[in-house]
Design a protein around this motif. Structure first.
Motif, PDB file in Angstrom:
ATOM      1  N   SER A 249      17.815   4.952  92.494  1.00 48.01           N
ATOM      2  CA  SER A 249      17.260   3.659  92.886  1.00 48.01           C
ATOM      3  C   SER A 249      16.923   2.811  91.668  1.00 48.01           C
ATOM      4  N   ILE A 250      16.396   3.437  90.630  1.00 52.83           N
ATOM      5  CA  ILE A 250      16.073   2.696  89.409  1.00 52.83           C
ATOM      6  C   ILE A 250      17.340   2.083  88.817  1.00 52.83           C
ATOM      7  N   VAL A 251      18.422   2.872  88.783  1.00 50.74           N
ATOM      8  CA  VAL A 251      19.698   2.365  88.262  1.00 50.74           C
ATOM      9  C   VAL A 251      20.192   1.203  89.123  1.00 50.74           C
ATOM     10  N   ILE A 252      20.116   1.367  90.439  1.00 49.90           N
ATOM     11  CA  ILE A 252      20.586   0.320  91.358  1.00 49.90           C
ATOM     12  C   ILE A 252      19.794  -0.963  91.150  1.00 49.90           C
ATOM     13  N   LEU A 253      18.485  -0.863  91.040  1.00 53.50           N
ATOM     14  CA  LEU A 253      17.646  -2.048  90.884  1.00 53.50           C
ATOM     15  C   LEU A 253      17.902  -2.753  89.556  1.00 53.50           C
ATOM     16  N   VAL A 254      18.179  -1.979  88.517  1.00 54.12           N
ATOM     17  CA  VAL A 254      18.513  -2.581  87.221  1.00 54.12           C
ATOM     18  C   VAL A 254      19.830  -3.350  87.333  1.00 54.12           C
TER      19      VAL A 254
END
Length: 489
Positions: free
Chosen positions: A369-374
Motif C-alpha cells: 500500500s505504501i508503494v501504491i500510494l507513493v
C-alpha cells in the motif's frame, strides 16, 4: 450562477443535509453499537460494507447507462424520496433487531440501502455543482465536520434508540435537499451541463475519460480506495476496538475536515488545483499505513487514528474533485458523479474482499500500500489533470452567435471583438488580460495563446484565472453566456 442570498440560504440546508448523509455512512459501516446483528463479530460489519458497496456499483452502472432518462425525469425529487424510504427501511434491518435472523438482517440491511443511497449521493453531487469552488469546498468540509461530531454523539446513545436515529438519517437528508433553493424542479439536471442528444453513450464515456476526467485520475482513485478498503478490513480484525470506540472515527473526521475548511477559506472562487492536495494527502495516508506496520498492536489507537484520517481525507477531496470536474466540463454532472462514485465503491469493495481472502497478509499488504500510494502521489494526479478551470477546447464548442432576423430596419449584430472589448472595459481587464480574453473567448486553447502572445504556460493560466475571477464566471460556457448577453453601446 447562485446569488449571494441563495448561497447563504443553501449553505444552511446543505451543511445539515449533506452532513446527515455522511453521518449515516459512518455510523452504518463503522459502529458496532449501531450494527446490532453483529453480536461482537466485526466481520459482519465488513460484509455489510462490501455487499452494500457492490449493490451501490449496480446502481451507479444503471445510472451511467440511463443518465439521460434520469436527468429528464419530471418527478426526480420523488425518486429521491423513494430512495430515502428504501434506505431507511433497509437500515432498520441492521440498526434494530427487526428480524432475529442475522443472515437476513445482513442481506436486507446491505442490499436495500446499498441500492438506494447512491441516488442520494448523486443528488447531492449535482446540487453542489451550482456553487463556486470556495463554497463547494467549504460546505463539503463543514458537512464532514458535522458528520464527525454527530458520529461521536449518536454512538454514545444506547441501542436501540441509536439505531432508530440512524435509520431515519436518509429521510432527514433528503428533507434538507428539498429545502435547497438551488435545487430546481429536476435535482439530477444542470442546465449548463445538458448532454448533446446526438452523442452516443460510448462517445460520452470516451469524452469523459479523454477529457476532464482522465483515466489516469480514475486509476489513482481506484488504487487509493483499494488500499483504504484493505486497511479497513485488517483494522477491524487486528483492533476490534475501532468499531467500539467512537473517538477514533469521530476525532479523525472532525480534525481533518476542520483543516480542509481552513484551507478552503483561502481558495479562489473560480477553481481548485487538486493535484497538490492529492500529492500531500497520499503521502500522509502512506505515513498512516507505515504507522500500522510499526505499531501493530490491538490497543495502538494512534496508528489506527492515522489510517482512518488518511482514508477519510482522500474520500473528502475526491468528492470535491468530482464537483470541480462536473462544474468545469460540458458533460452531464450526473454521469461524472456516477462514474466517480462507482470507481470509489468498486475500489473499496475490492480491497476489503482481498483482505478477507488473505487475513494473515496484513504486513505485506501495508508495504504494498505504501508503494501504491507513493506511485499515486507521483504519477496519477498532476496539476494538468486537475486545474479544472482550463477545460479543453473542442471543435464546435464556441458556437457563432446567430445573425439577426431580416426586418425593415437592419441593425448590424455586434461582433465578438466588440463584445469582448465592452466586457473588458466593464470589468476592468488590463490590456494583456484583454488580449488573452479575446483569444480564449474565440476558441483558442492555452497552447495557442502561448504561441500567439509569446507567453509562458504559467502566465497564460494566471491571466485566465484572473479573468474568471473578475468576470465571476467558472467555466467557458458561463463566459460565452456572459458575452452573448452583453449589450454593446
Amino acid at each position: 450562477m447562485a446569488t449571494s442570498e441563495q448561497r447563504t440560504q443553501a449553505s444552511k440546508a446543505w451543511f445539515l443535509g449533506f452532513g446527515l448523509y455522511w453521518t449515516w455512512v459512518y455510523l452504518s459501516f463503522n459502529s458496532a453499537t449501531v450494527v446490532s446483528f453483529s453480536n461482537g463479530d466485526e466481520t459482519a460489519i465488513t460484509w455489510l460494507h462490501v455487499l452494500s458497496g457492490i449493490a451501490g456499483c449496480i446502481t451507479f452502472i444503471v445510472t451511467i447507462l440511463n443518465h439521460r432518462r434520469l436527468e429528464g425525469a419530471t418527478r426526480s425529487m420523488n425518486i429521491l424520496w423513494m430512495a430515502a424510504v428504501v434506505a431507511s427501511f433497509g437500515s432498520m434491518f441492521y440498526a434494530t433487531e427487526v428480524v432475529p435472523n442475522a443472515t437476513a438482517s445482513l442481506l436486507m440491511g446491505a442490499i436495500l440501502p446499498g441500492v438506494a443511497t447512491p441516488l442520494l449521493a448523486l443528488g447531492w453531487g449535482v446540487l453542489f455543482c451550482t456553487l463556486d469552488a470556495r463554497w463547494a469546498a467549504g460546505l463539503t468540509a463543514g458537512s464532514f465536520m458535522l458528520a464527525g461530531a454527530l458520529y461521536g454523539a449518536i454512538s454514545l446513545i444506547p441501542a436501540p434508540l441509536s439505531g432508530v436515529i440512524v435509520a431515519f438519517l436518509p429521510l432527514a437528508s433528503v428533507a434538507m435537499m428539498a429545502l435547497c433553493p438551488n435545487r430546481g424542479p429536476h435535482p439530477f439536471t444542470l442546465r449548463m451541463h445538458e448532454s448533446a442528444a446526438s452523442e452516443s453513450r460510448g462517445t460520452e464515456v470516451k469524452n469523459l475519460l479523454c477529457g476532464p476526467f482522465s483515466s489516469r485520475a480514475l486509476i489513482g482513485i481506484l488504487l487509493t480506495m483499494v488500499v483504504s478498503g484493505g486497511l479497513r478490513t485488517y483494522t477491524g480484525a487486528e483492533a476490534p476496538a475501532v468499531y467500539h470506540d467512537p473517538f477514533i472515527v469521530s476525532a479523525s473526521t472532525f480534525a481533518f475536515a476542520a483543516l480542509f475548511l481552513i484551507y478552503s477559506a483561502f481558495l479562489p472562487h473560480t477553481s481548485l488545483k487538486l493535484g497538490p492536495l492529492y500529492r500531500t494527502a497520499a503521502p500522509l495516508f502512506a505515513l498512516g499505513v507505515a504507522a500500522l506496520t510499526v505499531f501493530n498492536e490491538p490497543d495502538s489507537a494512534t496508528a489506527y487514528f492515522a489510517a482512518s484520517a488518511g482514508s477519510m481525507f482522500i474520500d473528502m477531496i475526491t468528492w470535491v474533485l468530482l464537483i470541480e470536474i462536473a462544474r468545469s466540463s460540458r458533460l452531464a454532472a450526473l454521469l461524472i458523479f456516477a462514474v466517480g462514485r462507482c470507481t470509489i465503491h468498486a475500489g473499496m469493495a475490492a480491497g476489503e474482499i482481498a483482505a478477507m481472502a488473505a487475513p494473515d497478509m496484513m504486513m505485506p499488504f501495508c508495504v504494498s500500500s505504501i508503494v501504491i500510494l507513493v506511485i499515486v502521489a507521483g504519477f496519477m494526479f498532476s496539476d494538468r489533470d486537475n486545474a479544472l478551470v482550463f477545460e479543453p477546447v473542442e471543435e464546435g464548442e464556441i458556437v457563432p452567435m446567430p445573425a439577426p432576423e431580416s426586418s425593415s430596419v437592419q441593425t448590424a449584430a455586434p461582433t465578438m471583438d466588440e463584445r469582448t472589448a465592452t466586457v473588458a472595459q466593464k470589468y476592468g481587464l488590463t490590456a494583456r488580460e484583454t488580449e488573452v480574453f479575446t483569444l480564449w473567448a474565440t476558441g483558442h486553447g492555452a497552447k495557442s495563446i502561448e504561441e500567439k502572445l509569446v507567453l509562458s504556460s504559467a502566465t497564460v493560466r494566471t491571466h485566465i484565472r484572473h479573468i474568471y475571477e473578475k468576470l465571476d464566471v467558472h467555466s467557458r460556457a458561463e463566459l460565452i453566456e456572459l458575452l452573448e448577453g452583453t449589450q454593446v453601446q
